[in-house]
Scaffold this motif. Structure first.
Motif, short mmCIF file in Angstrom:
data_model
loop_
_atom_site.label_atom_id
_atom_site.label_comp_id
_atom_site.label_asym_id
_atom_site.label_seq_id
_atom_site.Cartn_x
_atom_site.Cartn_y
_atom_site.Cartn_z
N GLY A 55 0.80 -1.21 0.08
CA GLY A 55 0.16 -0.01 -0.09
C GLY A 55 0.98 1.22 0.02
O GLY A 55 0.22 2.33 -0.14
N ASN A 56 2.31 1.31 -0.02
CA ASN A 56 3.17 2.38 0.02
C ASN A 56 4.01 2.10 -1.27
O ASN A 56 4.26 0.94 -1.70
CB ASN A 56 3.91 2.39 1.27
N ALA A 74 -8.45 12.36 1.74
CA ALA A 74 -8.87 11.60 2.96
C ALA A 74 -8.89 12.32 4.27
O ALA A 74 -9.15 12.00 5.45
CB ALA A 74 -8.03 10.43 2.96
N LYS A 289 0.38 -5.38 8.82
CA LYS A 289 0.03 -5.84 7.58
C LYS A 289 0.20 -7.15 7.18
O LYS A 289 -0.74 -7.90 6.65
CB LYS A 289 0.80 -5.05 6.51
N GLU A 299 -6.66 -5.65 10.93
CA GLU A 299 -6.15 -4.79 10.63
C GLU A 299 -6.47 -3.23 11.36
O GLU A 299 -5.77 -2.69 11.94
CB GLU A 299 -5.71 -4.76 9.25
N ARG A 300 -7.62 -3.24 10.87
CA ARG A 300 -8.37 -1.87 11.41
C ARG A 300 -8.30 -1.56 12.86
O ARG A 300 -7.69 -0.52 13.33
CB ARG A 300 -9.59 -1.62 10.84
N THR A 303 -4.52 -1.38 14.19
CA THR A 303 -3.85 -0.29 13.96
C THR A 303 -4.34 1.10 14.58
O THR A 303 -3.70 1.80 15.09
CB THR A 303 -4.02 0.20 12.41
N HIS A 322 0.34 4.20 7.80
CA HIS A 322 -1.07 3.91 8.09
C HIS A 322 -1.91 5.23 7.74
O HIS A 322 -3.01 5.16 8.03
CB HIS A 322 -1.49 3.26 9.16
N GLN A 325 -4.96 5.43 5.45
CA GLN A 325 -6.14 4.24 5.59
C GLN A 325 -6.76 4.81 7.00
O GLN A 325 -7.99 4.55 7.32
CB GLN A 325 -5.41 3.05 5.59
N LYS A 328 -9.18 7.46 6.69
CA LYS A 328 -10.46 7.16 6.28
C LYS A 328 -11.31 6.48 7.09
O LYS A 328 -12.86 6.41 7.14
CB LYS A 328 -10.22 6.12 4.92
N TRP A 329 -10.57 5.55 7.95
CA TRP A 329 -11.28 4.77 9.10
C TRP A 329 -12.06 5.89 10.16
O TRP A 329 -13.10 5.67 10.46
CB TRP A 329 -10.46 3.75 9.79
#
Length: 333
Positions: A55-56, A74, A289, A299-300, A303, A322, A325, A328-329
């Protein structure tokens, strides 16, 4: 005690209703807490995923513009950049080039986003030297090591070049003695007295940096960085390092890594009246990850628990892969 003998105080009363739990929550995260680390290299149309940091990406300036835009949408507004040059040599000379890759990225982003985002540059030489160490080398008593005092002038020149290219903040990471003072004097002399310094004040010689070295293509070609980064066993030494940086003019104090050094973050928070940052580093990110891919953790949930723990320990600012992401969460609630 009440007549039944059970305590009148019941802490669970404040946990029963989820909305009440939110109301009394002591530590909260916000996308504005995050700095997103990004890797930029010369070229066009480059978007190469980093295998150990899913994701990076390694990005060229044009795709960097797109990726920063997505992060901004985001809710992430602050970014720190690491350059991967085409040329490496013993002194990391490409880091000083006003036409260098980080300088180009800064000018490109500033053109597209004006003052809508915060542009921060990591200041070090490991990505630019052919030996992978953080400065000019010398040999004393049969041992090759980084020459602290010889590195300070080129480190200062790198910082001034980035400031000229549009950096909003300078973040020296090489753990050279006297680096903050040298950079402050150099920035002030060049007309950049308004540019703050976020010092990697307590940076440990950690095993959690492995994936970063793939991302930045900067593994040391011999030995390790233990002669200039801190011993993970030491905490009082961290306070001395931080105190020196404060005296030299640091504006923000960083602890790196974060998760295994929450005690250091708390000590810095309790002892110094400056903003505190921590770097949730590549190895910490990669472990989450990898375990999530295996289905071993959520993961959510993990994290957000980690990021909350870093802020709870006393951080104002969290550098994390992170970042987007997590932002966004947070929006999703």
């Amino acid at each position: 005690m009440n007549p039944s003998g059970f305590p009148l105080i019941r802490p669970r009363r404040l946990r029963h209703n989820p909305l009440v739990r939110e109301l009394v929550r002591e530590t909260t995260l916000d996308a504005r807490d995050f700095i997103f680390p990004m890797f930029v290299r010369p070229g066009k149309g480059i978007r190469t995923e980093i295998s150990s940091m899913l994701g990076n990406y390694q990005l060229s300036p044009d795709t960097l513009v797109e990726e920063v835009g997505l992060a901004k949408d985001a809710g992430v507004k602050s970014f720190i950049f690491f350059g991967i040059p085409t040329h490496k040599d013993a002194t990391g000379s490409s880091a000083l080039d006003d036409a260098g890759i980080v300088q180009e990225a800064l000018r490109t982003l500033r053109k597209h986003y004006k003052n809508e985002i915060v542009l921060i540059t990591d200041e070090c030489f490991c990505e630019y030297t052919d030996h992978g160490h953080c400065g000019i080398l010398n040999e004393k008593q049969g041992r090759t090591d980084v020459d602290n005092d010889a590195t300070l002038p080129i480190l200062t020149a790198q910082c001034v070049s980035h400031a000229k290219a549009g950096a909003d903040m300078i973040a020296p990471s090489g753990m050279m003695d006297g680096m903050v003072g040298a950079i402050r004097r150099g920035l002030d002399a060049a007309g950049f007295s308004h540019i703050p310094i976020m010092s990697y004040a307590a940076k440990y010689a950690s095993g959690f940096y492995g994936p970063f070295r793939e991302a930045a293509e900067s593994p040391p070609q011999f030995g390790d960085r233990g002669s200039y980064q801190m011993d993970p066993a030491n905490t009082d030494e961290a306070m001395r390092e931080v105190e020196l940086d404060v005296a030299e003019g640091a504006d923000i104090l960083m602890v790196k890594p974060a998760l295994s050094y929450l005690d250091i973050i708390r000590r810095v928070r309790d002892n110094f009246q400056l903003p505190v940052a921590a770097y949730n580093v590549s190895g910490e990110f990669a472990m989450v990850k990898a375990a999530a891919q295996k289905g071993w953790i959520d993961e959510r949930r993990v994290t957000m628990e980690i990021l909350t723990s870093i802020k709870r320990a006393g951080c104002d600012i969290i550098l994390t892969y992170h970042a987007v992401q997590a932002a966004k969460w947070l929006k999703q609630g």
